[in-house]
Design a protein around this motif. Sequence first.
Motif, PDB file in Angstrom:
ATOM      1  N   GLY A 106       8.768   3.098 -10.637  1.00  0.00           N
ATOM      2  CA  GLY A 106       8.052   2.981  -9.373  1.00  0.00           C
ATOM      3  C   GLY A 106       7.738   4.341  -8.776  1.00  0.00           C
ATOM      4  O   GLY A 106       6.606   4.588  -8.334  1.00  0.00           O
ATOM      5  N   ALA A 107       8.721   5.214  -8.757  1.00  0.00           N
ATOM      6  CA  ALA A 107       8.516   6.541  -8.175  1.00  0.00           C
ATOM      7  C   ALA A 107       7.381   7.261  -8.894  1.00  0.00           C
ATOM      8  O   ALA A 107       6.523   7.890  -8.262  1.00  0.00           O
ATOM      9  CB  ALA A 107       9.805   7.349  -8.260  1.00  0.00           C
ATOM     10  N   GLU A 208       4.039   0.140   2.460  1.00  0.00           N
ATOM     11  CA  GLU A 208       4.527  -1.078   1.798  1.00  0.00           C
ATOM     12  C   GLU A 208       3.951  -2.261   2.596  1.00  0.00           C
ATOM     13  O   GLU A 208       4.195  -2.349   3.804  1.00  0.00           O
ATOM     14  CB  GLU A 208       6.045  -1.148   1.842  1.00  0.00           C
ATOM     15  CG  GLU A 208       6.751  -0.066   1.051  1.00  0.00           C
ATOM     16  CD  GLU A 208       8.235  -0.006   1.402  1.00  0.00           C
ATOM     17  OE1 GLU A 208       9.026  -0.739   0.798  1.00  0.00           O
ATOM     18  OE2 GLU A 208       8.594   0.775   2.300  1.00  0.00           O
ATOM     19  N   ASP A 241       2.019   0.415  -1.637  1.00  0.00           N
ATOM     20  CA  ASP A 241       3.151   0.454  -2.566  1.00  0.00           C
ATOM     21  C   ASP A 241       3.618  -0.996  -2.714  1.00  0.00           C
ATOM     22  O   ASP A 241       4.278  -1.539  -1.830  1.00  0.00           O
ATOM     23  CB  ASP A 241       4.246   1.354  -1.984  1.00  0.00           C
ATOM     24  CG  ASP A 241       5.511   1.370  -2.837  1.00  0.00           C
ATOM     25  OD1 ASP A 241       5.717   0.414  -3.619  1.00  0.00           O
ATOM     26  OD2 ASP A 241       6.307   2.310  -2.689  1.00  0.00           O
ATOM     27  N   GLN A 244       7.950  -3.339  -4.809  1.00  0.00           N
ATOM     28  CA  GLN A 244       8.934  -4.414  -4.576  1.00  0.00           C
ATOM     29  C   GLN A 244       8.242  -5.745  -4.245  1.00  0.00           C
ATOM     30  O   GLN A 244       8.760  -6.814  -4.539  1.00  0.00           O
ATOM     31  CB  GLN A 244       9.897  -4.017  -3.451  1.00  0.00           C
ATOM     32  CG  GLN A 244      11.036  -4.980  -3.279  1.00  0.00           C
ATOM     33  CD  GLN A 244      12.324  -4.378  -2.728  1.00  0.00           C
ATOM     34  OE1 GLN A 244      13.228  -5.092  -2.384  1.00  0.00           O
ATOM     35  NE2 GLN A 244      12.445  -3.090  -2.662  1.00  0.00           N
ATOM     36  N   LYS A 270       8.688  -2.538 -11.003  1.00  0.00           N
ATOM     37  CA  LYS A 270       9.714  -3.578 -10.921  1.00  0.00           C
ATOM     38  C   LYS A 270       9.416  -4.858 -11.696  1.00  0.00           C
ATOM     39  O   LYS A 270       9.695  -4.945 -12.882  1.00  0.00           O
ATOM     40  CB  LYS A 270      10.006  -3.886  -9.453  1.00  0.00           C
ATOM     41  CG  LYS A 270      10.844  -2.779  -8.767  1.00  0.00           C
ATOM     42  CD  LYS A 270      11.384  -3.256  -7.454  1.00  0.00           C
ATOM     43  CE  LYS A 270      12.108  -2.184  -6.648  1.00  0.00           C
ATOM     44  NZ  LYS A 270      13.424  -1.857  -7.151  1.00  0.00           N
TER      45      LYS A 270
END
Length: 426
Positions: A106-107, A208, A241, A244, A270
Amino acid sequence: MLTMYERAQKVFPPAAGRSTQLGVVRAEGAYVYTEDGRRYLDFASGVAVANTGHRHPAVVHAAEEQLKKAIHVGHNVAWYEPYVTLGERLVAATGGDTMVYFSNSGAEANEGAVKLAKYVTRRPAVIAFKGAFHGRTLGTISLTTSNSAYRKHYEGLLPSVYFADYPYCYRCPFGQEAGQCDFACTQQFTKIFKHLVDPEEVAAIIMEPVAGEGGYIVPPVEFVRAVRQVCNEHGIKLIFDEIQTGFGRTGRLFAHEHFGVRPDIMSVAKGIASGFPLSAVIGKRELMEKWPAGAHGGTFGGNPVACAAAVATLDLLQGGLVENARVQGAYFMARLQELKERFSCLGDLRGLGLMIGAEFVGPHKEPATDLVRHLQAACLERGLILLNCGADKNVIRFIAPLIVTKEQIDQATEILGEALATVASR
Ligand SMILES: Cc1ncc(COP(=O)(O)O)c(C=O)c1O
């Protein structure tokens, strides 16, 4: 015989926090099995990764078939079938006018997303949100403020990062009351542009669409639309983002679909490949086409086995699991609502689909951090794995796999109710 935990003490630094000390020997569906012969209902899903459940037979089959063909080719070297197929599937799932760049974590996807925004706009600054989590690399901790512990002793981070307040309605940063406010949160950009950074210097706003690590906070639709509007007005690229929130977690394939707002760039990871390390930057075609060879790269991006698993994952999600997240999420929320009526310490319940947060508070709405710690331990004793989130770690985040059944939700709710009865009376 020593447990895995006891052996691990000698060889691993404490840096990576672990919410349990379970030694897992097998994982299947919604359950994990431990070295002491116990079975746990896993409502952590490896932190929103095992969305199709552990070792879904279709994912295992796709990975096994790919293992027979190629384990690594290298996307700097050649093309290969699952890579191309997955790219096509992701473009089709995101409007058809996008392109995809694969990475591993993810990063790394967020690094790519921000690099792309900077590259195409030739602008230096980025606006992120207070309380957000975007990763652990030096670039992404510069954008991460869910907890200052993640930044401690690493300061001197990426310059020209500015922070806006996330619309956390239960504790409105502007002191307003949810449902009766005039959306002061949407006005804040005027002040940021007036006092901190000229909008023409801003490459991207990264957000997010539902805050994860920061507390499972669902922003008002009005806010998300206002952010899109601000970006449109000033030529700023909107990065969502969805690391998640993506891949069915919220009852839609991607969370931004709930808000009717499309990003310019999206980072995903993820849940994309049911546990194989894979991530992607998905950007509007007109931006991606301006990102030339050499502007970004990486050896392991788009591993063939991970891509094959991701295609199988998408089949499952689009073949019914996203819908199941919506149906079971609504059922779970109703069951949790019953607990909220019984226990005053359950201050706020919020979420979309199977991304549900329960914020626990004391009599004056103060964060009930200790209660949540005891609650997690009491649930674990009874066979239920739960994670927390929020800066004060007073929010339980329920991250059930998308294959979850009504019976498993009933079982989890029962355990939670029993555990709450013991810890709330302390
Ligand atoms: C919203 C969000 N962004 C980025 C990341 C970082 O992903 P990774 O740990 O794969 O680098 C996470 C991980 O929890 C996340 O939840």
